[in-house]
Write an enzyme that holds these catalytic residues in place. Sequence first.
Site, short mmCIF file in Angstrom:
data_model
loop_
_atom_site.label_atom_id
_atom_site.label_comp_id
_atom_site.label_asym_id
_atom_site.label_seq_id
_atom_site.Cartn_x
_atom_site.Cartn_y
_atom_site.Cartn_z
N THR A 1 -4.81 13.54 5.35
CA THR A 1 -3.40 13.77 5.71
C THR A 1 -3.26 15.08 6.48
OG1 THR A 1 -2.87 12.66 3.64
CG2 THR A 1 -1.04 13.64 4.84
N ASN B 1 -2.54 19.31 -1.49
CA ASN B 1 -3.62 18.68 -0.73
C ASN B 1 -3.36 18.71 0.78
OD1 ASN B 1 -4.08 15.75 0.58
ND2 ASN B 1 -5.89 16.34 -0.59
N LYS C 1 0.85 -1.19 0.00
CA LYS C 1 0.00 0.00 0.00
C LYS C 1 0.88 1.23 0.00
CE LYS C 1 -3.89 2.20 0.22
NZ LYS C 1 -3.39 2.88 -1.02
N ASP D 1 0.00 10.72 -4.58
CA ASP D 1 1.10 11.36 -3.86
C ASP D 1 1.32 12.67 -4.62
OD1 ASP D 1 3.28 10.59 -1.68
OD2 ASP D 1 4.38 11.58 -3.27
N LYS E 1 5.38 1.71 -3.01
CA LYS E 1 5.31 3.06 -3.55
C LYS E 1 5.56 2.98 -5.05
CE LYS E 1 4.77 7.35 -2.08
NZ LYS E 1 4.11 7.85 -0.86
N SER F 1 -6.87 5.72 3.68
CA SER F 1 -6.89 4.83 2.51
C SER F 1 -7.26 3.41 2.92
CB SER F 1 -5.51 4.80 1.84
OG SER F 1 -5.35 5.90 0.97
O1 2IT Z 1 2.85 9.12 1.60
C1 2IT Z 1 1.74 8.61 1.76
O2 2IT Z 1 1.44 8.02 2.81
C2 2IT Z 1 0.77 8.72 0.68
N1 2IT Z 1 1.07 9.30 -0.34
C3 2IT Z 1 -0.59 8.10 0.81
C4 2IT Z 1 -0.54 6.65 0.46
C5 2IT Z 1 -1.87 5.96 0.41
O3 2IT Z 1 -1.86 4.77 0.04
O4 2IT Z 1 -2.90 6.54 0.73
#
Ligand code: 2IT
Length: 446
Positions: free
Chosen positions: A209, A240, A90, A166, A126, A378
């Site tokens: 976030t 965001n 994830k 991201d 990632k 998420s």
């Molecule tokens: O850095 C991160 O934690 C994110 N870009 C979100 C990753 C996600 O799977 O929601």
Amino acid sequence: MSQAIKEVMDQVTSRNPHEPEFLQAVKEVLESLQPVLEKHPEFIEAGILERIVEPERQIIFRVPWVDDQGKVRVNRGYRVQFNSAIGPYKGGIRFHPSVTLGTIKFLGFEQIFKNSLTGLPIGGGKGGSDFDPRGKSQGEVMRFCQSFMTELYRYIGADIDVPAGDIGVGAREIGYFYGQYKRITTLFEGVLTGKGLTWGGSLARPEATGYGTVYFLEEMLKARGESLQDKSIAISGYGNVGTFFIQKANQCGAKVITIGDENGYVYDPDGIKDEKLDFLMDLWVVHRRPAKDLADKFGLQWVSGKRPWEVACDIAVPTATQNELDLENAKQLLSNGCTCVAEAANMPCTAEAVNLFLEKQILFGPAKAVNAGGVATSALEMTQNSMRYSWTFEEVDTKLKSIMGNIYRNASQAAQDYGLEGNLVAGANIAGFLKVAQAMLAQGVV
Ligand code: 2IT
């Protein structure tokens, strides 16, 4: 550094040359683990360290697409499936011209521990590309996303690997990914998060976030008998994370006095709120315009070519990108009276800056803990998709708040348990590591 840790660090360094960000992220985690390994020699015997620093799988692929002039363009796509000990891979997908394999590896490595800290069943991964979405038309972005997914689809799935957004990847790009995935596989499943509300997205995911960062900050301050009320906060990126951070920080009585982009920052001693915040909310997401527009529109001060860390503030929250706050910035913040730093971006403070903050014993919240609200929500989106059901905004937000509280408590408890009271960097690394290491141990040498 113990011998066992040093050997692993030496091997990672020689095996991954030209990947300074990845080595930076690995070093920070390994350094935190010394007291853990003293208590748990079984982790060393089972080769947990050697295994945890090596991605389970790294996929690099060609992404060909045709621009609006009819010219063929080629970018490079990546997906690093780092660790699946506690759940499907994830983590987000980053589109930025600076992206290399090393960038994606550092982000994927961080994601393992961050995801573990959420307490939810998600592994670490990632992805990304060196594609630059700036200045591209809607059609170009769509064709690029479709091409990216035409290769990526074969490696992902709702129970295998669940990407999200991201930097450079938001709701629009997730929509194009999802459409293409569905077209190729015929599956309508929770293979991506950050989806739109009418096709499987979760309420409060866009906010998560930024809001989660504020919830974490409140926990940190509470431990010192303080609150966000009347605090002045400097932040950097206006994407965001930054915008929703301001919204929630304002609700808590704080004042956010800076925001910017790679070209400079807006300084607003009265605090960014009301119509200024409304304007800012749409600035990037809808109009894809630079941060300076905010200064121009409301007659605010624009400081060109500088980072916001030179202003006097109570709290600094880097919301942009890796290594955006260095030792010089850290010194300046401290000499201007800043007593709290929370990393909302991924690894925004350099190792030297982090060490100075720890040495001076100000409140310091590391990214893995502070910004985990995004990926936690998420995971809540995945839960709702599995149930074929949706929760209300309040239900998701309440869960997010309780997850952030748990992350704070687990990280500070782990720090205390291992003799590092108050050091949330070590605490977050240790708490995140323990769960993954125990799962790896139980699952044998894989
Ligand atoms: O850095 C991160 O934690 C994110 N870009 C979100 C990753 C996600 O799977 O929601």
